[in-house]
Design a protein around this motif. Sequence first.
Motif, PDB file in Angstrom:
ATOM      1  N   ASP A  19       0.858  -1.195   0.000  1.00 40.00           N
ATOM      2  CA  ASP A  19       0.000   0.000   0.000  1.00 40.00           C
ATOM      3  C   ASP A  19       0.890   1.240   0.000  1.00 40.00           C
ATOM      4  O   ASP A  19       1.921   1.258   0.661  1.00 40.00           O
ATOM      5  CB  ASP A  19      -0.857   0.041   1.281  1.00 40.00           C
ATOM      6  CG  ASP A  19      -1.984  -0.984   1.230  1.00 40.00           C
ATOM      7  OD1 ASP A  19      -2.160  -1.628   0.173  1.00 40.00           O
ATOM      8  OD2 ASP A  19      -2.667  -1.143   2.260  1.00 40.00           O
ATOM      9  N   PRO A  20       0.480   2.290  -0.710  1.00 40.22           N
ATOM     10  CA  PRO A  20       1.269   3.525  -0.650  1.00 40.22           C
ATOM     11  C   PRO A  20       1.126   4.177   0.723  1.00 40.22           C
ATOM     12  O   PRO A  20       0.108   3.992   1.398  1.00 40.22           O
ATOM     13  CB  PRO A  20       0.624   4.400  -1.737  1.00 40.22           C
ATOM     14  CG  PRO A  20      -0.741   3.862  -1.920  1.00 40.22           C
ATOM     15  CD  PRO A  20      -0.708   2.411  -1.555  1.00 40.22           C
ATOM     16  N   ALA A  28      -1.045  13.128  -0.218  1.00 38.92           N
ATOM     17  CA  ALA A  28      -2.319  12.569   0.253  1.00 38.92           C
ATOM     18  C   ALA A  28      -2.419  11.152  -0.299  1.00 38.92           C
ATOM     19  O   ALA A  28      -1.781  10.814  -1.297  1.00 38.92           O
ATOM     20  CB  ALA A  28      -3.490  13.414  -0.228  1.00 38.92           C
ATOM     21  N   ILE A  29      -3.206  10.332   0.349  1.00 38.00           N
ATOM     22  CA  ILE A  29      -3.497   8.992  -0.182  1.00 38.00           C
ATOM     23  C   ILE A  29      -4.974   8.969  -0.544  1.00 38.00           C
ATOM     24  O   ILE A  29      -5.810   9.385   0.261  1.00 38.00           O
ATOM     25  CB  ILE A  29      -3.229   7.890   0.875  1.00 38.00           C
ATOM     26  CG1 ILE A  29      -1.792   7.958   1.413  1.00 38.00           C
ATOM     27  CG2 ILE A  29      -3.558   6.506   0.303  1.00 38.00           C
ATOM     28  CD1 ILE A  29      -0.704   7.587   0.442  1.00 38.00           C
ATOM     29  N   ILE A  30      -5.285   8.504  -1.755  1.00 35.62           N
ATOM     30  CA  ILE A  30      -6.703   8.358  -2.082  1.00 35.62           C
ATOM     31  C   ILE A  30      -7.042   6.888  -2.337  1.00 35.62           C
ATOM     32  O   ILE A  30      -6.211   6.113  -2.818  1.00 35.62           O
ATOM     33  CB  ILE A  30      -7.145   9.233  -3.278  1.00 35.62           C
ATOM     34  CG1 ILE A  30      -6.546   8.743  -4.589  1.00 35.62           C
ATOM     35  CG2 ILE A  30      -6.814  10.702  -3.074  1.00 35.62           C
ATOM     36  CD1 ILE A  30      -7.347   9.222  -5.786  1.00 35.62           C
ATOM     37  N   ARG A  31      -8.246   6.554  -1.984  1.00 36.25           N
ATOM     38  CA  ARG A  31      -8.797   5.243  -2.354  1.00 36.25           C
ATOM     39  C   ARG A  31      -9.451   5.437  -3.709  1.00 36.25           C
ATOM     40  O   ARG A  31     -10.355   6.254  -3.864  1.00 36.25           O
ATOM     41  CB  ARG A  31      -9.820   4.785  -1.306  1.00 36.25           C
ATOM     42  CG  ARG A  31     -10.499   3.459  -1.659  1.00 36.25           C
ATOM     43  CD  ARG A  31     -11.409   2.976  -0.521  1.00 36.25           C
ATOM     44  NE  ARG A  31     -12.385   3.972  -0.113  1.00 36.25           N
ATOM     45  CZ  ARG A  31     -13.533   4.222  -0.779  1.00 36.25           C
ATOM     46  NH1 ARG A  31     -13.854   3.539  -1.865  1.00 36.25           N
ATOM     47  NH2 ARG A  31     -14.361   5.162  -0.344  1.00 36.25           N
ATOM     48  N   GLY A 126       9.740  10.381 -13.866  1.00 32.99           N
ATOM     49  CA  GLY A 126       9.844  10.285 -12.416  1.00 32.99           C
ATOM     50  C   GLY A 126       9.496   8.947 -11.787  1.00 32.99           C
ATOM     51  O   GLY A 126       9.574   8.815 -10.564  1.00 32.99           O
ATOM     52  N   SER A 127       9.104   7.955 -12.593  1.00 33.42           N
ATOM     53  CA  SER A 127       8.749   6.627 -12.038  1.00 33.42           C
ATOM     54  C   SER A 127       7.792   6.739 -10.846  1.00 33.42           C
ATOM     55  O   SER A 127       7.971   6.069  -9.830  1.00 33.42           O
ATOM     56  CB  SER A 127       9.996   5.852 -11.602  1.00 33.42           C
ATOM     57  OG  SER A 127      10.800   5.540 -12.707  1.00 33.42           O
ATOM     58  N   VAL A 128       6.778   7.581 -10.959  1.00 32.33           N
ATOM     59  CA  VAL A 128       5.797   7.742  -9.874  1.00 32.33           C
ATOM     60  C   VAL A 128       4.731   6.648 -10.029  1.00 32.33           C
ATOM     61  O   VAL A 128       4.129   6.530 -11.098  1.00 32.33           O
ATOM     62  CB  VAL A 128       5.108   9.123  -9.951  1.00 32.33           C
ATOM     63  CG1 VAL A 128       4.168   9.323  -8.765  1.00 32.33           C
ATOM     64  CG2 VAL A 128       6.143  10.243 -10.030  1.00 32.33           C
ATOM     65  N   PRO A 129       4.494   5.833  -8.994  1.00 29.01           N
ATOM     66  CA  PRO A 129       3.476   4.777  -9.134  1.00 29.01           C
ATOM     67  C   PRO A 129       2.119   5.360  -9.549  1.00 29.01           C
ATOM     68  O   PRO A 129       1.723   6.419  -9.063  1.00 29.01           O
ATOM     69  CB  PRO A 129       3.414   4.161  -7.730  1.00 29.01           C
ATOM     70  CG  PRO A 129       4.760   4.463  -7.134  1.00 29.01           C
ATOM     71  CD  PRO A 129       5.168   5.804  -7.690  1.00 29.01           C
ATOM     72  N   GLU A 134      -5.690   0.131  -6.273  1.00 28.57           N
ATOM     73  CA  GLU A 134      -6.723   0.401  -5.256  1.00 28.57           C
ATOM     74  C   GLU A 134      -6.472   1.704  -4.512  1.00 28.57           C
ATOM     75  O   GLU A 134      -7.411   2.382  -4.093  1.00 28.57           O
ATOM     76  CB  GLU A 134      -6.788  -0.786  -4.284  1.00 28.57           C
ATOM     77  CG  GLU A 134      -7.379  -2.022  -4.950  1.00 28.57           C
ATOM     78  CD  GLU A 134      -7.465  -3.209  -4.016  1.00 28.57           C
ATOM     79  OE1 GLU A 134      -8.565  -3.790  -3.907  1.00 28.57           O
ATOM     80  OE2 GLU A 134      -6.427  -3.571  -3.394  1.00 28.57           O
ATOM     81  N   TYR A 135      -5.184   2.032  -4.332  1.00 26.33           N
ATOM     82  CA  TYR A 135      -4.838   3.284  -3.635  1.00 26.33           C
ATOM     83  C   TYR A 135      -3.754   4.016  -4.415  1.00 26.33           C
ATOM     84  O   TYR A 135      -2.957   3.407  -5.133  1.00 26.33           O
ATOM     85  CB  TYR A 135      -4.322   2.992  -2.211  1.00 26.33           C
ATOM     86  CG  TYR A 135      -5.396   2.417  -1.329  1.00 26.33           C
ATOM     87  CD1 TYR A 135      -6.254   3.248  -0.620  1.00 26.33           C
ATOM     88  CD2 TYR A 135      -5.574   1.038  -1.240  1.00 26.33           C
ATOM     89  CE1 TYR A 135      -7.272   2.716   0.165  1.00 26.33           C
ATOM     90  CE2 TYR A 135      -6.586   0.495  -0.458  1.00 26.33           C
ATOM     91  CZ  TYR A 135      -7.431   1.350   0.244  1.00 26.33           C
ATOM     92  OH  TYR A 135      -8.438   0.826   1.007  1.00 26.33           O
ATOM     93  N   LEU A 136      -3.728   5.344  -4.249  1.00 27.71           N
ATOM     94  CA  LEU A 136      -2.750   6.164  -4.969  1.00 27.71           C
ATOM     95  C   LEU A 136      -2.166   7.207  -4.024  1.00 27.71           C
ATOM     96  O   LEU A 136      -2.915   7.909  -3.330  1.00 27.71           O
ATOM     97  CB  LEU A 136      -3.454   6.858  -6.143  1.00 27.71           C
ATOM     98  CG  LEU A 136      -2.621   7.858  -6.970  1.00 27.71           C
ATOM     99  CD1 LEU A 136      -1.505   7.137  -7.727  1.00 27.71           C
ATOM    100  CD2 LEU A 136      -3.518   8.613  -7.948  1.00 27.71           C
TER     101      LEU A 136
END
Length: 394
Positions: A19-20, A28-31, A126-129, A134-136
């Motif tokens: 999980d991030p 921030a983390i979003i679902r 930038g290799s940003v996931p 499910e989450y970002l």
Amino acid sequence: MKALTWQGNEDVRIEDVPDPRIEAPNDAIIRVTSTAICGSDLHLYRVLGPYLKPGDVLGHEAMGVVEEVGPEAGDLVVGDRVVVPFNISCGHCWMCRRGLMSQCETTQVRAEGKGAALFGYTSLYGSVPGGQAEYLRVPQAQFGPIKVPEGVTDEQVLYLSDVLPTAWQAVEYADVPAGGTVAVLGLGPVGLMAVSIAVHRGAARVIGLDLVPERLDRARAYGAEAVDVSAVDDVASHLIDLVDGRGPDAVIDAVGMEAHGSKPAAFAQSLVGKLPDAVAQKVTDIAGIDRLDALIAALKGVRRGGTVSVVGVYGGEIDPLPMMEMFDRGITIRMGQANVRRWIDDLVPLVLDGGDPLGVQDLATHRLPLTEAPHAYDLFQKKDDGCIKVVLQP
Ligand SMILES: NC(=O)c1ccc[n+]([C@@H]2O[C@H](COP(=O)([O-])OP(=O)(O)OC[C@H]3O[C@@H](n4cnc5c(N)ncnc54)[C@H](O)[C@@H]3O)[C@@H](O)[C@H]2O)c1
Ligand SMILES: [Zn+2]
Ligand SMILES: [Zn+2]
């Protein structure tokens, strides 16, 4: 969590990944509640493999609900419903203040000589996931996420992440004069929304060109005259003939580097895709990997003194272009990644309008669970089953 990961050429898989977590105070983390597949993802699927590594999480068109915020995430609070722009921009640097969010100086990937970092888009950016997950984790959360009200559907607002601002910028850059004509090459989601926006903004005549029957039909429904390029010998002279022997005032290239048409370039692209990464990156750095049929049709088919707005993505370093003709015909060219945040205030009232003036809710042809993403990539790439836009639900 489950996420769609790149594994190799035309090989993407759903995997369990960590999980991030919040990493910077303004994260921030979003679902994720909805996340779409883009024509830009198809370039990763097939051509840009040398800049990915197995396990990279793809996706840059996501929306969802805020689950967690860092202490510097501005006025974002847990529970907010947000759409996440595909470029990561700070909102306060020299570039962002001038509306050039795709060149954000806070997130620019300087090691690669590139502009703003992007979600799910290779080491170059930038290799940003990414957001097909499910989450970002959303960096620069004090600026990026667009809050959207409850009571609207995901599909009403999801395309604020990319397709709509990209198409809006394409039309803006095309600079169609009052009473003028614009041609849109490529009727994927971006080209179709460019057609719809050009009609909405009052272009007198909009011509849409593609070779996929369902996409031509959809362009007609959005108000364009449709031209099947597979039935035309020379697209540029056809455009000139169609518009007063002069050509359209503006042409939008919404096709990009994988244009249908050039067999030698298609072969070269497939070869580069099979080289070891280090070699392939060198080849790409010093040579052209682009299939230029659409771009050249745009440059040669627009009227003298007209504008070509390039929104399709290109990646070659030294692509051969018809410079003499471009110079002699006095063409203006504008291009680039969309500055997503810049166009949001223009677009929000249109997507929240219950009458759906841009026809946003007719865009998705397929809605699938995230777990079916590998099948969805295949469908979208082959344009099987009338596929135009896929929305995935985690
Ligand atoms: N600039 C940006 O910020 C930005 C943002 C999103 C997407 N894009 C790019 O925009 C392009 C379109 O994206 P999309 O999601 O609509 O993808 P898509 O792959 O669904 O659409 C491309 C369309 O072009 C058509 N096409 C191929 N060759 C053609 C030719 N020679 N003449 C006419 N049509 C041709 C295809 O049939 C297809 O319908 C891609 O290159 C994508 O990477 C750019
Ligand atoms: Zn996209
Ligand atoms: Zn910035």
